[in-house]
Design a protein around this motif. Sequence first.
Motif, PDB file in Angstrom:
ATOM      1  N   GLU A 223       5.418   3.070   2.038  1.00  0.00           N
ATOM      2  CA  GLU A 223       5.719   2.310   1.524  1.00  0.00           C
ATOM      3  C   GLU A 223       7.659   1.634   3.405  1.00  0.00           C
ATOM      4  O   GLU A 223       7.831   0.684   3.421  1.00  0.00           O
ATOM      5  CB  GLU A 223       7.042   2.363   0.495  1.00  0.00           C
ATOM      6  CG  GLU A 223       6.134   2.313  -0.437  1.00  0.00           C
ATOM      7  CD  GLU A 223       4.959   3.758  -1.011  1.00  0.00           C
ATOM      8  OE1 GLU A 223       4.370   3.871  -2.124  1.00  0.00           O
ATOM      9  OE2 GLU A 223       5.254   4.808  -0.366  1.00  0.00           O
ATOM     10  N   THR A 224       7.977   3.126   3.920  1.00  0.00           N
ATOM     11  CA  THR A 224       8.096   3.076   4.991  1.00  0.00           C
ATOM     12  C   THR A 224       8.086   2.542   6.076  1.00  0.00           C
ATOM     13  O   THR A 224       8.651   1.328   6.716  1.00  0.00           O
ATOM     14  CB  THR A 224       9.335   4.750   5.372  1.00  0.00           C
ATOM     15  OG1 THR A 224       9.537   5.184   3.843  1.00  0.00           O
ATOM     16  CG2 THR A 224      10.071   4.386   6.557  1.00  0.00           C
ATOM     17  N   ASP A 225       7.028   2.747   6.203  1.00  0.00           N
ATOM     18  CA  ASP A 225       5.794   2.021   7.404  1.00  0.00           C
ATOM     19  C   ASP A 225       6.159   0.611   6.871  1.00  0.00           C
ATOM     20  O   ASP A 225       6.235  -0.549   8.078  1.00  0.00           O
ATOM     21  CB  ASP A 225       4.777   2.623   7.124  1.00  0.00           C
ATOM     22  CG  ASP A 225       4.155   3.710   7.777  1.00  0.00           C
ATOM     23  OD1 ASP A 225       4.905   4.181   8.309  1.00  0.00           O
ATOM     24  OD2 ASP A 225       2.890   4.393   7.662  1.00  0.00           O
TER      25      ASP A 225
ATOM     26  N   ASP B 115      16.026  12.800  11.758  1.00  0.00           N
ATOM     27  CA  ASP B 115      15.217  12.476  11.401  1.00  0.00           C
ATOM     28  C   ASP B 115      14.469  10.887  11.146  1.00  0.00           C
ATOM     29  O   ASP B 115      13.630  10.490  11.657  1.00  0.00           O
ATOM     30  CB  ASP B 115      14.886  12.823   9.999  1.00  0.00           C
ATOM     31  CG  ASP B 115      14.469  14.168  10.155  1.00  0.00           C
ATOM     32  OD1 ASP B 115      14.151  14.944  11.009  1.00  0.00           O
ATOM     33  OD2 ASP B 115      14.940  15.111   9.462  1.00  0.00           O
ATOM     34  N   ALA B 116      16.002  10.084  10.661  1.00  0.00           N
ATOM     35  CA  ALA B 116      15.929   8.980  10.677  1.00  0.00           C
ATOM     36  C   ALA B 116      15.372   8.045  11.699  1.00  0.00           C
ATOM     37  O   ALA B 116      14.635   7.103  12.394  1.00  0.00           O
ATOM     38  CB  ALA B 116      16.747   8.660   9.419  1.00  0.00           C
ATOM     39  N   VAL B 117      16.259   8.633  13.003  1.00  0.00           N
ATOM     40  CA  VAL B 117      16.227   7.638  13.720  1.00  0.00           C
ATOM     41  C   VAL B 117      14.927   8.218  14.628  1.00  0.00           C
ATOM     42  O   VAL B 117      14.424   7.140  15.052  1.00  0.00           O
ATOM     43  CB  VAL B 117      17.874   8.535  14.390  1.00  0.00           C
ATOM     44  CG1 VAL B 117      17.273   7.613  15.895  1.00  0.00           C
ATOM     45  CG2 VAL B 117      19.384   8.264  14.442  1.00  0.00           C
ATOM     46  N   ARG B 118      14.604   9.438  15.046  1.00  0.00           N
ATOM     47  CA  ARG B 118      13.389   9.586  15.422  1.00  0.00           C
ATOM     48  C   ARG B 118      12.225   8.571  14.674  1.00  0.00           C
ATOM     49  O   ARG B 118      11.281   8.384  15.370  1.00  0.00           O
ATOM     50  CB  ARG B 118      13.062  11.661  15.695  1.00  0.00           C
ATOM     51  CG  ARG B 118      14.062  11.952  15.925  1.00  0.00           C
ATOM     52  CD  ARG B 118      13.091  13.232  15.788  1.00  0.00           C
ATOM     53  NE  ARG B 118      13.839  13.761  17.133  1.00  0.00           N
ATOM     54  CZ  ARG B 118      15.201  15.196  16.588  1.00  0.00           C
ATOM     55  NH1 ARG B 118      15.129  15.913  15.030  1.00  0.00           N
ATOM     56  NH2 ARG B 118      15.770  15.737  17.027  1.00  0.00           N
ATOM     57  N   ARG B 119      12.151   8.288  13.686  1.00  0.00           N
ATOM     58  CA  ARG B 119      11.008   7.730  13.056  1.00  0.00           C
ATOM     59  C   ARG B 119      11.182   6.455  13.361  1.00  0.00           C
ATOM     60  O   ARG B 119      10.013   5.723  13.280  1.00  0.00           O
ATOM     61  CB  ARG B 119      11.401   8.046  10.787  1.00  0.00           C
ATOM     62  CG  ARG B 119       9.644   6.986  10.024  1.00  0.00           C
ATOM     63  CD  ARG B 119       9.328   7.486  10.303  1.00  0.00           C
ATOM     64  NE  ARG B 119       8.608   7.325   9.105  1.00  0.00           N
ATOM     65  CZ  ARG B 119       7.442   6.846   9.628  1.00  0.00           C
ATOM     66  NH1 ARG B 119       7.675   5.301  10.475  1.00  0.00           N
ATOM     67  NH2 ARG B 119       7.107   5.477   8.727  1.00  0.00           N
ATOM     68  N   LEU B 120      12.617   5.805  13.922  1.00  0.00           N
ATOM     69  CA  LEU B 120      12.522   4.830  13.356  1.00  0.00           C
ATOM     70  C   LEU B 120      12.160   4.339  15.443  1.00  0.00           C
ATOM     71  O   LEU B 120      11.474   3.533  16.439  1.00  0.00           O
ATOM     72  CB  LEU B 120      14.161   4.581  13.680  1.00  0.00           C
ATOM     73  CG  LEU B 120      14.268   3.645  12.243  1.00  0.00           C
ATOM     74  CD1 LEU B 120      16.263   3.600  12.788  1.00  0.00           C
ATOM     75  CD2 LEU B 120      13.788   2.085  12.316  1.00  0.00           C
ATOM     76  N   VAL B 121      12.784   5.162  16.044  1.00  0.00           N
ATOM     77  CA  VAL B 121      11.812   5.583  17.426  1.00  0.00           C
ATOM     78  C   VAL B 121      10.154   5.243  17.862  1.00  0.00           C
ATOM     79  O   VAL B 121       9.356   4.244  18.082  1.00  0.00           O
ATOM     80  CB  VAL B 121      12.419   6.528  18.663  1.00  0.00           C
ATOM     81  CG1 VAL B 121      12.393   6.106  20.031  1.00  0.00           C
ATOM     82  CG2 VAL B 121      14.041   6.248  18.291  1.00  0.00           C
ATOM     83  N   ALA B 122       9.675   5.963  16.589  1.00  0.00           N
ATOM     84  CA  ALA B 122       8.298   6.173  17.571  1.00  0.00           C
ATOM     85  C   ALA B 122       7.833   4.867  15.876  1.00  0.00           C
ATOM     86  O   ALA B 122       6.405   5.061  16.244  1.00  0.00           O
ATOM     87  CB  ALA B 122       8.310   7.379  16.154  1.00  0.00           C
ATOM     88  N   ALA B 123       7.930   4.498  15.277  1.00  0.00           N
ATOM     89  CA  ALA B 123       7.573   3.196  14.964  1.00  0.00           C
ATOM     90  C   ALA B 123       6.712   2.264  15.308  1.00  0.00           C
ATOM     91  O   ALA B 123       7.190   1.835  16.267  1.00  0.00           O
ATOM     92  CB  ALA B 123       8.695   2.601  13.622  1.00  0.00           C
ATOM     93  N   GLY B 124       5.153   2.259  15.108  1.00  0.00           N
ATOM     94  CA  GLY B 124       4.796   1.462  15.565  1.00  0.00           C
ATOM     95  C   GLY B 124       4.456   1.711  16.864  1.00  0.00           C
ATOM     96  O   GLY B 124       4.178   0.871  17.817  1.00  0.00           O
ATOM     97  N   GLY B 125       4.528   2.735  17.310  1.00  0.00           N
ATOM     98  CA  GLY B 125       3.807   3.167  18.641  1.00  0.00           C
ATOM     99  C   GLY B 125       5.878   2.998  19.387  1.00  0.00           C
ATOM    100  O   GLY B 125       5.364   2.886  20.691  1.00  0.00           O
ATOM    101  N   GLY B 126       6.972   2.763  18.805  1.00  0.00           N
ATOM    102  CA  GLY B 126       7.899   2.275  19.432  1.00  0.00           C
ATOM    103  C   GLY B 126       7.974   0.618  19.864  1.00  0.00           C
ATOM    104  O   GLY B 126       8.581   0.379  21.518  1.00  0.00           O
TER     105      GLY B 126
END
Length: 394
Positions: free
Chosen positions: A132-134, A254-265
Amino acid sequence: MPRTPTPPVLLGDEPGSFRRSVLADRHPAIIRQVREAFPYDAGVGRALDALAANCARGVLEPLPADAPDLGRWRSWGLDDHLGTSWYDVPWLWSESYFYRRLLDAVGYFAPGVWQGIDPFRPFKLAELDSPETDGELAALDALTALSAEERGRALLHGSLWGNRADLGFRLSDADAEERAAVPGLVADDGDALWAALEGAASVCLVADNAGRELVPDLLLLSHLLTERRIGRAVLHVKPYPYYVSDATPADVLDAVRRLVAAGGGAGAAGEHGRRLWAALSDGTLTVRAHPFSASPLPYTDMPDDLRADFAAASVTILKGDLNYRRLVGDRLWPPTTPFADVTDYFPGTVAALRTLKSDVITGLSARTEAALTASEGQGWRIGGTRALIQVRGV
């Protein structure tokens, strides 16, 4: 002070009430979930069993004599409530104290292997890493085709409705995700909020939940800092794990890291993540974890330093149901009680973004209240399918 007669503080003693179900059903469910989430040793298991039994049949017991925050809790009224049934003290107080006692049971504050380990972290990470987050992060790419104003409105409503991502709420309502929701705003001061944010020098956002709610909160702050040219933002979170999913400083990272890494950045989510990382680094975005954020008291009792922090902001935005209860007072106000009346003590312009998950509500028109009650009884207050945006200016 409010010009409306003040009703009594809510207790958890009313048979059949939502409040009583939280104390009688939700808290034992949370203890079971926490116990299953970690390979706790026998000592922690016994402490959790004792807490479950105490919540069901006992009275409020003291904190350990060496508790690092004992003095603070005593100043918050602990001595007045010891020896009283969980159901006979203010509901806000008993809920807050339950989570503090739960941290003692799992050894969060005591020297040992479990010191500093968030008992809710597995739930938070599972939600943050969910499909869902993805999907929500991938959808950000479509917003790039919109105007800055349209993007801002979309992100504001994402932050508002992200409040449905509440683990504690789902523990007491297994059908919360599957239920056919009929979302709707029972009060919408969205235009007034955008007007207040226009040219604002600084914003405070008082967060509620981690995971899928904290991400859209951070996205909203990213937009305000970059598109609305707000000079500075302060994000208030809890100083330690609280109410299952409430955000802490570690959850922000954790949330900021998740955003940075989303979709390979490569997409919009990664761009937001890098902006937020930079803002945290240069102080444009500051994270605060004031002890009062995890107190059992309403904001009318906030200490002077926290009041000064809010007073310095152009706008303070409070997220979620618990913050709303603390903002207006955890009382069964008549729903038509003006929001401005019950928040006139708050320093500066204040806005509430909240999905309705408890009985407390103010600021509705008589027509809205009548229509909701006619169609849903009182279920609209607690079901999580209704929301509000309310603003009180200066």
